[in-house]
Design a protein around this motif. Structure first.
Motif, PDB file in Angstrom:
ATOM      1  N   ALA A  91       0.822  -1.211   0.000  1.00 55.03           N
ATOM      2  CA  ALA A  91       0.000   0.000   0.000  1.00 55.03           C
ATOM      3  C   ALA A  91       0.856   1.261   0.000  1.00 55.03           C
ATOM      4  N   LYS A  92       1.948   1.261   0.773  1.00 55.19           N
ATOM      5  CA  LYS A  92       2.830   2.425   0.818  1.00 55.19           C
ATOM      6  C   LYS A  92       3.512   2.655  -0.527  1.00 55.19           C
ATOM      7  N   LEU A  93       3.958   1.570  -1.149  1.00 52.49           N
ATOM      8  CA  LEU A  93       4.604   1.705  -2.457  1.00 52.49           C
ATOM      9  C   LEU A  93       3.616   2.245  -3.484  1.00 52.49           C
ATOM     10  N   LEU A  94       2.396   1.749  -3.456  1.00 52.05           N
ATOM     11  CA  LEU A  94       1.389   2.210  -4.411  1.00 52.05           C
ATOM     12  C   LEU A  94       0.992   3.657  -4.148  1.00 52.05           C
ATOM     13  N   ALA A  95       0.959   4.065  -2.874  1.00 55.55           N
ATOM     14  CA  ALA A  95       0.669   5.463  -2.552  1.00 55.55           C
ATOM     15  C   ALA A  95       1.741   6.372  -3.146  1.00 55.55           C
ATOM     16  N   GLY A 122      -7.026  -6.845  -5.723  1.00 54.40           N
ATOM     17  CA  GLY A 122      -7.230  -6.564  -4.313  1.00 54.40           C
ATOM     18  C   GLY A 122      -6.604  -5.243  -3.909  1.00 54.40           C
ATOM     19  N   PHE A 123      -5.385  -4.998  -4.405  1.00 54.35           N
ATOM     20  CA  PHE A 123      -4.697  -3.752  -4.081  1.00 54.35           C
ATOM     21  C   PHE A 123      -5.363  -2.538  -4.732  1.00 54.35           C
ATOM     22  N   VAL A 124      -6.044  -2.718  -5.853  1.00 56.68           N
ATOM     23  CA  VAL A 124      -6.821  -1.624  -6.453  1.00 56.68           C
ATOM     24  C   VAL A 124      -7.825  -1.086  -5.438  1.00 56.68           C
ATOM     25  N   LEU A 125      -8.528  -1.991  -4.783  1.00 60.57           N
ATOM     26  CA  LEU A 125      -9.538  -1.581  -3.814  1.00 60.57           C
ATOM     27  C   LEU A 125      -8.899  -0.982  -2.568  1.00 60.57           C
ATOM     28  N   ALA A 126      -7.783  -1.557  -2.115  1.00 59.14           N
ATOM     29  CA  ALA A 126      -7.082  -1.001  -0.960  1.00 59.14           C
ATOM     30  C   ALA A 126      -6.603   0.408  -1.244  1.00 59.14           C
ATOM     31  N   LEU A 127      -6.038   0.614  -2.427  1.00 53.31           N
ATOM     32  CA  LEU A 127      -5.516   1.922  -2.789  1.00 53.31           C
ATOM     33  C   LEU A 127      -6.632   2.949  -2.871  1.00 53.31           C
ATOM     34  N   ALA A 128      -7.748   2.568  -3.466  1.00 48.91           N
ATOM     35  CA  ALA A 128      -8.873   3.494  -3.576  1.00 48.91           C
ATOM     36  C   ALA A 128      -9.437   3.841  -2.201  1.00 48.91           C
ATOM     37  N   ALA A 129      -9.492   2.858  -1.303  1.00 49.60           N
ATOM     38  CA  ALA A 129     -10.014   3.107   0.036  1.00 49.60           C
ATOM     39  C   ALA A 129      -9.088   4.006   0.844  1.00 49.60           C
ATOM     40  N   GLN A 130      -7.776   3.908   0.596  1.00 44.98           N
ATOM     41  CA  GLN A 130      -6.802   4.673   1.370  1.00 44.98           C
ATOM     42  C   GLN A 130      -6.524   6.052   0.791  1.00 44.98           C
ATOM     43  N   GLN A 131      -6.633   6.192  -0.506  1.00 47.45           N
ATOM     44  CA  GLN A 131      -6.238   7.441  -1.151  1.00 47.45           C
ATOM     45  C   GLN A 131      -7.388   8.410  -1.389  1.00 47.45           C
ATOM     46  N   GLY A 132      -8.607   8.003  -1.113  1.00 46.24           N
ATOM     47  CA  GLY A 132      -9.739   8.910  -1.164  1.00 46.24           C
ATOM     48  C   GLY A 132      -9.902   9.626  -2.492  1.00 46.24           C
ATOM     49  N   GLU A 133      -9.906  10.955  -2.440  1.00 46.11           N
ATOM     50  CA  GLU A 133     -10.210  11.779  -3.613  1.00 46.11           C
ATOM     51  C   GLU A 133      -9.169  11.685  -4.726  1.00 46.11           C
ATOM     52  N   LYS A 134      -7.989  11.159  -4.433  1.00 46.75           N
ATOM     53  CA  LYS A 134      -6.957  11.049  -5.465  1.00 46.75           C
ATOM     54  C   LYS A 134      -7.308  10.006  -6.525  1.00 46.75           C
ATOM     55  N   ILE A 135      -8.161   9.040  -6.157  1.00 47.84           N
ATOM     56  CA  ILE A 135      -8.541   7.951  -7.067  1.00 47.84           C
ATOM     57  C   ILE A 135      -9.991   8.152  -7.483  1.00 47.84           C
ATOM     58  N   TYR A 142     -11.037  -9.710 -10.817  1.00 48.50           N
ATOM     59  CA  TYR A 142     -10.971 -10.893  -9.946  1.00 48.50           C
ATOM     60  C   TYR A 142      -9.948 -10.716  -8.816  1.00 48.50           C
ATOM     61  N   GLY A 143     -10.142  -9.632  -8.028  1.00 52.99           N
ATOM     62  CA  GLY A 143      -9.201  -9.282  -6.967  1.00 52.99           C
ATOM     63  C   GLY A 143      -9.160 -10.298  -5.836  1.00 52.99           C
ATOM     64  N   VAL A 144      -7.958 -10.657  -5.436  1.00 51.77           N
ATOM     65  CA  VAL A 144      -7.747 -11.577  -4.319  1.00 51.77           C
ATOM     66  C   VAL A 144      -6.583 -11.062  -3.476  1.00 51.77           C
ATOM     67  N   GLY A 145      -6.309 -11.764  -2.391  1.00 55.55           N
ATOM     68  CA  GLY A 145      -5.074 -11.531  -1.662  1.00 55.55           C
ATOM     69  C   GLY A 145      -5.152 -10.540  -0.530  1.00 55.55           C
ATOM     70  N   GLN A 146      -3.962 -10.196  -0.033  1.00 53.42           N
ATOM     71  CA  GLN A 146      -3.821  -9.405   1.172  1.00 53.42           C
ATOM     72  C   GLN A 146      -4.289  -7.958   1.004  1.00 53.42           C
ATOM     73  N   GLY A 147      -4.445  -7.490  -0.227  1.00 43.87           N
ATOM     74  CA  GLY A 147      -4.823  -6.106  -0.451  1.00 43.87           C
ATOM     75  C   GLY A 147      -6.300  -5.819  -0.244  1.00 43.87           C
ATOM     76  N   ILE A 148      -7.151  -6.838  -0.243  1.00 44.81           N
ATOM     77  CA  ILE A 148      -8.585  -6.595  -0.105  1.00 44.81           C
ATOM     78  C   ILE A 148      -8.865  -5.958   1.252  1.00 44.81           C
ATOM     79  N   PRO A 149      -9.429  -4.760   1.272  1.00 47.95           N
ATOM     80  CA  PRO A 149      -9.647  -4.080   2.559  1.00 47.95           C
ATOM     81  C   PRO A 149     -10.847  -4.640   3.310  1.00 47.95           C
ATOM     82  N   SER A 150     -10.844  -4.408   4.617  1.00 47.29           N
ATOM     83  CA  SER A 150     -11.988  -4.828   5.431  1.00 47.29           C
ATOM     84  C   SER A 150     -13.087  -3.782   5.411  1.00 47.29           C
TER      85      SER A 150
END
Length: 252
Positions: A91-95, A122-135, A142-150
């Motif tokens: 997530a930090k690298l993608l930010a 999965g990281f697409v959704l994590a990034l969108a949830a964390q970056q707010g208005e930037k995305i 077919y997102g899977v893995g550790q990036g899927i946010p809760s």
């Protein structure tokens, strides 16, 4: 032992360190920005091709390298590499990649879109949830893995998902529940499409042989139209590009 990707052509700061990726520019040299997030295989020929295809559609596409140059040979190796990538590190690298892309004179949008596949979905959704208005647009395949946010409470993007009815890695029932959760928690527009296909149906280089050309073409067309609608140019392109952009254009 994992191979090394030949596709890194840019570096950018991320949490005080240097991160790397592949940047592809459209023929005109400028356009809206899109982050392309890799599958668990790494920064492969396929991911480079996705970035180049987006550039061909007029976008400035950046594919960050989440594995530091490593590319998996098989599923066991890919699974190990994915398990060794903590969600917080990815997530930090993608930010950092988002900030870098928005800083480029070649990028004409005030926001970026994101598109990712498998682990990258999965990281697409994590990034969108964390970056707010930037995305402004999030496209998980077919997102899977550790990036899927809760939680999707912080998500401000419009979401278009592409999932498979015969996906054993992320069963369709989970995708349908995720679609509802995103809509309810974010209050944003969400549309998931479901295809009669297995996991990774978009990857024409998938070692597992899951590529389904008709489903892939349909999903790709929908995704490009969606990104074009939701990541619109809002600033005029400048005449001066940074050295990294000029280098990347020559390498594409």
């Amino acid at each position: 032992m994992a191979a090394q990707t030949p596709h890194q052509n840019v570096s950018f700061p991320s949490e005080g360190n240097d991160a790397h990726g592949y940047l592809s520019l459209p023929k005109g040299g400028h356009g809206p920005g899109v982050i392309v997030i890799q599958e668990w295989w790494g920064l492969t020929d396929h991911i480079r091709d996705v970035a180049d295809r987006l550039a061909g559609e007029g976008f400035v596409a950046l594919a960050p390298d989440l594995f530091g140059g490593s590319v998996a040979h098989d599923g066991d190796e890919a699974a190990e590499m994915m398990s060794n990538l903590p969600e917080a590190v990815g997530a930090k690298l993608l930010a950092g990649a988002v900030d870098y892309l928005l800083s480029l004179p070649a990028v004409t949008s005030a926001t970026v879109g994101t598109i990712g596949f498998c682990m990258g979905g999965g990281f697409v959704l994590a990034l969108a949830a964390q970056q707010g208005e930037k995305i402004s647009a999030a496209v998980p395949f077919y997102g899977v893995g550790q990036g899927i946010p809760s939680s999707y409470a912080g998500l401000r993007a419009t979401v278009q998902g592409h999932y498979a009815n015969r996906d054993t890695s992320y069963p369709v029932e989970q995708a349908q529940a995720q679609e509802i959760q995103i809509r309810e928690e974010s209050g944003r527009e969400v549309e998931f499409f479901y295809y009669d296909a297995p996991h990774a149906f978009h990857n024409d280089g998938n070692p597992s042989g899951n590529y389904r050309p008709e489903a892939a073409a349909l999903a790709w067309g929908r995704a490009v139209d969606f990104l074009r609608k939701n990541v619109t140019p809002t600033v005029l392109p400048t005449q001066t590009r940074s050295p990294s952009v000029a280098t990347a254009q020559g390498a594409s």
